[in-house]
Design an enzyme around this catalytic site. Structure first.
Site, PDB file in Angstrom:
ATOM      1  N   GLY A 290       1.014  -0.868   0.049  1.00  0.00           N
ATOM      2  CA  GLY A 290       0.154  -0.101   0.056  1.00  0.00           C
ATOM      3  C   GLY A 290       0.762   1.281   0.299  1.00  0.00           C
ATOM      4  N   SER A 291      -0.123   2.217   0.588  1.00  0.00           N
ATOM      5  CA  SER A 291       0.976   3.340   0.903  1.00  0.00           C
ATOM      6  C   SER A 291       2.394   3.855   1.061  1.00  0.00           C
ATOM      7  CB  SER A 291      -0.228   4.643   1.659  1.00  0.00           C
ATOM      8  OG  SER A 291      -0.930   4.933   0.699  1.00  0.00           O
ATOM      9  N   THR A 292       2.434   2.354   2.711  1.00  0.00           N
ATOM     10  CA  THR A 292       4.385   2.607   2.481  1.00  0.00           C
ATOM     11  C   THR A 292       4.955   2.675   1.039  1.00  0.00           C
ATOM     12  OG1 THR A 292       3.920   0.184   2.485  1.00  0.00           O
ATOM     13  CG2 THR A 292       3.909   2.102   4.573  1.00  0.00           C
ATOM     14  N   MET A 293       5.055   2.555  -0.098  1.00  0.00           N
ATOM     15  CA  MET A 293       5.671   2.477  -1.435  1.00  0.00           C
ATOM     16  C   MET A 293       5.658   4.227  -1.279  1.00  0.00           C
ATOM     17  SD  MET A 293       6.714  -0.822  -1.486  1.00  0.00           S
ATOM     18  CE  MET A 293       7.044  -0.237  -0.508  1.00  0.00           C
TER      19      MET A 293
END
Length: 578
Positions: A290-293
């Site tokens: 998810g948004s941790t990328m």
């Protein structure tokens, strides 16, 4: 009339001569064996009475980085029996079963089935006291062997890292399996004399001394492991989650300081063990991050030189249509415009997608590959998975967008923590290690230092700016990180499961001189909230706060000292006189 023998006297003489020769041969053989070739008889006798009994070698000690024991070998007694001898002591079987703590009927049936054999285990892994209690009954056909059994002082806290050994003291999971040859000792040999019933007559000599296994010093800090285990367990209970994982790394050395999973198990008692609880999710489970990328995709954008942190992107009206696929933002931006830092703070999928369209999916793929996604970490842990980083000959818009905000690829929690450790280490990737490192590794520069520094500052704003992931803050320290919320794919069917999410947070601290990188993954929280900034960020903050203090890391975000006016010496003196 003459006898028949008298007709042929030479036959009688021939028989006498043959008999005489036979007696002489036997007599000579007796003399030869007792006088000239006595070693033959000795060897034959020894072959029937001389035995070599193995001397067990205890397994090597496993310790944490500070020398605290994590796995030790303790002596135990194994009882075995000779059913042929035990058959003659039927009247004592009931007493034997009671001493062994076994069912008398089951023991009777087993001994009767094995009546023609000379060996069977009666009980293994008994304490020396328990074994001696049985031996004191002096039941014919019951004998003892000395063995070793593994004991894990930290129990479930270190279970997934250490693994366990089987009943024969061989590694079967975790580091016990990965370093089995290093830890396993070399058994010795003792020469003894036994009678035909197998009873020991005399202990002759030690032929070969047992060689103990070597000590294994892990990178794990048991203090941090306990801290992470406690906070993750409490969080899983509080939010009603299915499972969870926390990985803590040393930014400079790549050492794994803590690795915990929930649910866990007690390796000292494997009865009624649930196989699902044995899985080291940090290295075995893969998921869409998810948004941790987004910080990594943003790094790729800054590396191209086409984008700077202050550049702005139109994100209104909060959704973006790509064919039949719609990209949506959870948070709306004021004015509909965000700079690159704002895209990370608001976790804007629309803004990140537009940046990704400009630089192309290949640029993002290249950076993610350089930080280790889709590759083995090099830890050598049994069963470790490498995840999946897709590469396309032609990057279409949908594929580029989804990759930029963490969908369409799969990673492990260790890989995620390693990627953030690389950002924290000014773009230098160092090899991961579960064994304590004596020297700091060289590492490889995979992201430009200037880009990594810019991302560090942007991620600090993600935590500290208004509307950011403030639950990850640590008093006295500057913290950098990014939350993520990923929908879970449906097993056995296409698409995603309804109302099923993973809550994530990854980051590092202190930002001025990063020492610790950490990733927290909580699987399927069920208390009605699932956003990473609400579920995983608080766990990150509590564990990071404790870890920085335990490691004596100097604070970098203390308020300035308050100046106090000093009383005039003369006035103070007068006051004292008064």
């Amino acid at each position: 009339m003459k006898l028949d023998g008298a007709l042929y006297p030479w036959r009688f003489r021939l028989v006498l001569i043959l008999l005489a020769l036979m007696v002489a041969a036997i007599a000579w053989r007796i003399v030869d064996l007792h006088v000239f070739d006595h070693d033959f008889l000795k060897g034959q006798g020894d072959a029937r009475s001389m035995r070599h009994i193995p001397i067990p070698a205890h397994r090597g000690l496993i310790t944490d980085r500070n020398g605290e024991p994590l796995a030790v070998s303790t002596p135990v007694t194994t009882l075995w029996g000779n059913p042929k001898e035990l058959i003659g002591a039927r009247d004592q079987w009931a007493a034997l079963a009671k001493a062994l703590g076994q069912d008398a009927k089951a023991l009777t049936e087993r001994l009767e089935q094995l009546a023609g054999r000379e060996f069977t285990y009666l009980a293994r892994g008994l304490t020396p006291e328990q074994g001696q209690t049985v031996l004191d009954l002096k039941i014919p056909g019951v004998y003892a062997l000395e063995e070793f059994r593994r004991f894990y002082p930290a129990g479930e806290v270190t279970a997934h890292v250490l693994g366990f050994t089987d009943i024969d003291d061989r590694g079967r999971e975790g580091m016990e399996l990965a370093f089995d040859e290093w830890l396993a000792g070399v058994p010795g040999k003792r020469q003894v004399l036994k009678d035909r019933r197998g009873r020991l007559i005399r202990d002759v000599q030690v032929v070969q001394n047992a060689k103990a296994g070597k000590t294994l010093e892990l990178s794990i800090d048991l203090r941090l492991q306990y801290l992470a285990h406690r906070e993750l367990r409490n969080a899983i209970t509080e939010v009603g989650a299915k499972a969870g994982t926390l990985v803590m790394l040393d930014v400079k050395t790549g050492e794994v300081l803590a690795m915990v999973n929930q649910p866990t198990y007690n390796p000292n008692n494997k009865r009624n063990l649930n196989p699902a609880a044995m899985r080291n999710r940090a290295l075995v489970d893969v998921f869409e991050p998810g948004s941790t990328m987004k910080p990594l995709s943003m790094s790729a954008a800054l590396e191209t030189g086409r984008w700077k942190p202050e550049d702005r992107v139109e994100v209104a009206p909060g959704r973006l249509q790509i064919g039949r696929y719609t990209i949506r933002d959870v948070s709306r931006a004021e004015g509909g415009v965000l700079d690159l830092t704002g895209i990370l703070i608001k976790s804007s999928n629309v803004g990140m997608s537009k940046v990704a369209f400009d630089i192309g999916g290949a640029s993002i793929y290249s950076l993610m590959q350089r930080v280790g996604f889709g590759q083995d970490t090099g830890l050598g842990f049994p069963g470790e998975r490498v995840g999946n980083l897709p590469n396309h000959r032609e990057w279409r818009k949908a594929e580029t967008a989804t990759l930029s905000y963490g969908y369409g690829l799969s990673v492990t929690a260790v890989q995620l923590a390693h990627a953030y450790a690389t950002l924290a280490n000014d773009g230098r990737s160092v090899p991961l290690a579960l064994v304590r490192q004596e020297q700091q590794p060289e590492g490889v520069q995979v992201i430009s230092p200037s880009v990594a520094k810019s991302i560090q500052g942007m991620l600090q704003q993600v935590v500290e700016a208004p509307g950011g992931a403030f639950r990850a803050k640590v008093p006295g320290y500057h913290v950098a990180g990014k939350s993520g919320t990923a929908r879970k794919t449906s097993v056995g069917a296409k698409g995603y499961k309804e109302k099923s999410y993973r809550s994530l947070f990854a980051g590092f601290a202190p930002t001025s001189n990063p020492r610790i990188a950490m990733a927290v993954v909580i699987d399927e929280p069920s208390n009605g909230t699932y956003f990473g900034g609400l579920i995983s960020a608080p766990v990150f903050g509590r564990v990071m706060a404790g870890a920085l203090r335990l490691m004596n890391v100097a604070p970098d975000n203390l308020p300035p000292p308050v100046e106090t006016k000093t009383a005039d010496k003369e006035a103070l003196g007068q006051g004292e006189r008064i």
